[in-house]
Design a protein around this motif. Structure first.
Motif, PDB file in Angstrom:
ATOM      1  N   UNK A 122       0.842  -1.199   0.000  1.00 20.00           N
ATOM      2  CA  UNK A 122       0.000   0.000   0.000  1.00 20.00           C
ATOM      3  C   UNK A 122       0.877   1.248   0.000  1.00 20.00           C
ATOM      4  N   UNK A 123       0.756   2.025  -1.090  1.00 15.64           N
ATOM      5  CA  UNK A 123       1.540   3.260  -1.208  1.00 15.64           C
ATOM      6  C   UNK A 123       0.650   4.492  -1.131  1.00 15.64           C
ATOM      7  N   UNK A 124      -0.596   4.308  -0.684  1.00 15.82           N
ATOM      8  CA  UNK A 124      -1.507   5.431  -0.554  1.00 15.82           C
ATOM      9  C   UNK A 124      -1.965   5.997  -1.885  1.00 15.82           C
ATOM     10  N   UNK A 125      -1.865   5.198  -2.935  1.00 20.03           N
ATOM     11  CA  UNK A 125      -2.247   5.664  -4.273  1.00 20.03           C
ATOM     12  C   UNK A 125      -3.756   5.523  -4.472  1.00 20.03           C
ATOM     13  N   UNK A 126      -4.339   6.306  -5.376  1.00 25.98           N
ATOM     14  CA  UNK A 126      -5.783   6.201  -5.629  1.00 25.98           C
ATOM     15  C   UNK A 126      -6.201   4.880  -6.248  1.00 25.98           C
ATOM     16  N   UNK A 127      -5.308   4.240  -7.017  1.00 22.35           N
ATOM     17  CA  UNK A 127      -5.675   3.020  -7.725  1.00 22.35           C
ATOM     18  C   UNK A 127      -4.862   1.830  -7.223  1.00 22.35           C
ATOM     19  N   UNK A 185      11.532   1.273  -9.634  1.00 19.90           N
ATOM     20  CA  UNK A 185      10.651   2.418  -9.380  1.00 19.90           C
ATOM     21  C   UNK A 185      10.795   2.888  -7.936  1.00 19.90           C
ATOM     22  N   UNK A 186      10.753   1.950  -6.996  1.00 24.08           N
ATOM     23  CA  UNK A 186      10.840   2.303  -5.580  1.00 24.08           C
ATOM     24  C   UNK A 186      12.210   2.887  -5.248  1.00 24.08           C
ATOM     25  N   UNK A 187      13.261   2.324  -5.853  1.00 29.27           N
ATOM     26  CA  UNK A 187      14.614   2.829  -5.587  1.00 29.27           C
ATOM     27  C   UNK A 187      14.761   4.280  -6.033  1.00 29.27           C
ATOM     28  N   UNK A 188      14.106   4.647  -7.123  1.00 31.78           N
ATOM     29  CA  UNK A 188      14.272   5.996  -7.681  1.00 31.78           C
ATOM     30  C   UNK A 188      13.239   6.974  -7.134  1.00 31.78           C
ATOM     31  N   UNK A 189      11.984   6.552  -7.051  1.00 30.81           N
ATOM     32  CA  UNK A 189      10.900   7.472  -6.674  1.00 30.81           C
ATOM     33  C   UNK A 189      10.436   7.303  -5.230  1.00 30.81           C
ATOM     34  N   UNK A 190      10.836   6.223  -4.578  1.00 32.06           N
ATOM     35  CA  UNK A 190      10.449   5.999  -3.192  1.00 32.06           C
ATOM     36  C   UNK A 190       9.121   5.286  -3.012  1.00 32.06           C
ATOM     37  N   UNK A 191       8.320   5.230  -4.037  1.00 33.05           N
ATOM     38  CA  UNK A 191       7.034   4.546  -3.960  1.00 33.05           C
ATOM     39  C   UNK A 191       6.541   4.248  -5.370  1.00 33.05           C
ATOM     40  N   UNK A 193       3.318   4.208  -8.263  1.00 36.83           N
ATOM     41  CA  UNK A 193       2.165   5.070  -8.570  1.00 36.83           C
ATOM     42  C   UNK A 193       0.822   4.400  -8.323  1.00 36.83           C
ATOM     43  N   UNK A 194       0.826   3.097  -8.065  1.00 35.12           N
ATOM     44  CA  UNK A 194      -0.399   2.360  -7.732  1.00 35.12           C
ATOM     45  C   UNK A 194      -0.103   1.442  -6.551  1.00 35.12           C
ATOM     46  N   UNK A 195      -1.135   1.067  -5.818  1.00 33.56           N
ATOM     47  CA  UNK A 195      -0.996   0.039  -4.797  1.00 33.56           C
ATOM     48  C   UNK A 195      -1.025  -1.324  -5.477  1.00 33.56           C
TER      49      UNK A 195
END
Length: 523
Positions: A122-127, A185-191, A193-195
């Motif tokens: 869960x990354x708190x994303x809308x989708x 993606x996580x290594x570069x952006x930290x999270x 874009x979707x859960x």
């Protein structure tokens, strides 16, 4: 004094008898499948995805040696579900990799068979995207392989450098490639874009008999998602992307003839000379099998077998018409590769696709009885067994097919033939209008000028638990090339030769990055 009826009287008696006997039901005929529109879906009608995530792409390039090693690590762990070889270890490996990804929840899920693996990120994303995975593989015959099937060696192929091993293309290679992309993606952006919700099983190669138990436990959470992804390799050697929106269903069953009260040896084989006075279970099974189809094996003669099949709907017809040019180009090569000189009835082009996508099947997978080794052994076997599968199209259902076969055998006096259902599930399909489907096509269009979309595969997978039960769209997607599923020398392309139209591992991982962002942005 009793008199013998003459010929004319006998004719009258026979005619009267025939008049009292109901006429046999007409033999079923193969369904005629036609289309009513020439309209064609074209993938280029959907705009190519325009996003560019150069920082993540660069991380993938730098990390490629480790990403290859991750794929090799998965292949090197045997997980042959049919023989229960390495299954528990592979399940734990998958769970551990979900945990390393940063999933807050990662757990083995007990079932009545091999365990599943569930994870929530869960990354708190809308989708939210569900990822369906299978961690099991088919058995192997090591002597048939160029390279040991569980060593995952890098070898040279006409298309470039490939990894060879059981599960390379089906499905460990593309699945671990997705996890590689997620890590970047996580290594570069930290999270992300979707859960993500992962629902993996270890029995896909057995027909997924217990996968619904995994879905049962998490149905409420899964049902709130926006769609389902099944990672796969979608390109052929020419670079053509083939994307399917569904699968046929399947029912897999055994027919068994056994000696007993009805005749034949009941405990063990006996000397072949006793056939003069003893029934043969093997002949009994052969005769029962012969009632299921026409003599050429191409028309199913079980009453009602074809009744539920519906005609292709408008969307399916448009998809069919759109894929025909690519199919007609590839068809001769496909037959040559498979070693098939001609299709049934000499079908070509559109006729083959109509049958392959919209008709059902009844196939004997194997027959076993008695002695089949070298030399001579004259016996009368006490048991004969056949394994059979049927690929199902809308609106067929596995349990209905089993009931029809049972009724058919009983009606012909084969009540002694034992029928055992081993696995089965209905067909599944998603609409071309689903946002996830359109997002995937848009990403494919970014990377390829050749994208062919089919309403379904001719093969089977348990997608119905998502499309029918949870009402979620599902896409099977990914760039790249692999071949040899269920066969020796299974491969996945890692580094294509210069100028190749086929994507390698780095481009496959970039595709998955784009797909996540395309879904997040979809309206």
């Amino acid at each position: 004094m009793e008199r013998f009826a003459g010929p004319s009287a006998l004719v009258v008696l026979l005619a009267a008898s025939a008049a009292c006997t109901p006429a046999p039901a007409p033999a079923p005929s193969r369904p005629v499948i036609t289309t009513t529109t020439d309209a064609a879906f074209t993938a280029k009608d959907i705009a190519a995805y325009q996003g560019d995530h150069a920082d993540i792409y660069a991380h993938i390039t730098r990390s490629l040696p480790g990403h290859v090693a991750n794929i090799q690590r998965w292949i090197r762990q045997p997980s042959v579900s049919a023989l229960n070889i390495g299954v528990a270890q592979m399940a734990e490996l998958v769970r551990g990799d979900y945990q390393k990804l940063g999933c807050q929840e990662s757990a083995l899920v007990p079932t009545s068979g091999h365990p599943g693996v569930f994870a929530s990120c869960d990354f708190g994303a809308p989708k939210t995207l569900v990822v369906y995975m299978m961690y099991d593989v088919q058995p192997v015959e090591p002597a048939d392989w160029r390279s040991p099937p569980f060593e995952a060696r890098l070898v040279e192929h006409e298309l470039g450098t490939v990894v060879m091993g059981r599960g390379a293309t089906n499905q460990k290679g593309p699945q671990r490639a997705l996890l590689n992309a997620l890590e970047s993606v996580i290594a570069v952006r930290g999270k992300l874009p979707v859960n993500l919700l992962f629902a993996a099983e270890g029995e896909e190669e057995l027909g997924s008999p217990h996968y619904p138990e995994i879905i049962d436990k998490y149905a409420e959470r899964l049902g709130r998602a926006d769609g389902v992804l099944f990672p796969s390799l979608s390109q052929d050697p020419s670079g053509l992307v083939s994307m399917s929106l569904g699968v046929k269903g399947i029912v897999y069953f055994e027919l068994e003839a056994q000696g007993g009260e009805q005749g034949g040896p009941s405990r063990a084989e006996i000397h072949g000379s006793y056939k003069a006075i003893t029934d043969s279970p093997t002949w009994r099974l052969v005769q029962a099998l012969g009632t299921l189809t026409s003599p050429d094996g191409n028309t199913i003669t079980v009453p009602g077998f074809y009744d539920a099949i519906r005609a292709p709907n408008d969307e399916e017809q448009r998809l069919l018409n759109g894929l025909l040019p690519d199919w007609e180009r590839r068809e001769p090569t496909m037959r040559q590769t498979m070693g098939v000189s001609r299709w049934i009835d000499g079908w070509t082009g559109k006729d083959t696709q109509l049958q392959l996508l919209f008709n059902t099947t009844l196939n004997i997978d194997g027959i076993g009885s008695g002695y089949t080794g070298e030399g001579v052994k004259t016996i009368l076997p006490h048991r004969a067994l056949a394994k059979i599968d049927s690929r199902l199209v809308p609106d067929q259902h596995p349990d209905t097919i089993i009931a029809l076969v049972r009724r058919h055998l009983d009606s012909l006096g084969f009540t002694d033939i034992k029928l055992t259902k081993l696995a089965g599930y209905p067909p599944a399909q998603s609409s071309i209008e689903a946002p996830l489907v359109r997002a995937a096509i848009g990403v494919f269009n970014k990377y390829s000028q050749q994208v062919s979309v089919s309403p379904r595969l001719a093969g089977s997978a348990p997608y119905y638990v998502f499309t029918d039960r949870l009402k979620l769209p599902l896409v099977s997607a990914g760039l790249g090339f692999g071949t040899g599923a269920h066969a020796p020398n299974e491969i996945m392309l890692i580094t294509p030769k210069d100028g190749s139209p086929v994507a390698g591992l780095a481009e496959l991982e970039r595709f998955y990055v784009d797909l996540l962002y395309a879904l997040a942005e979809a309206k």
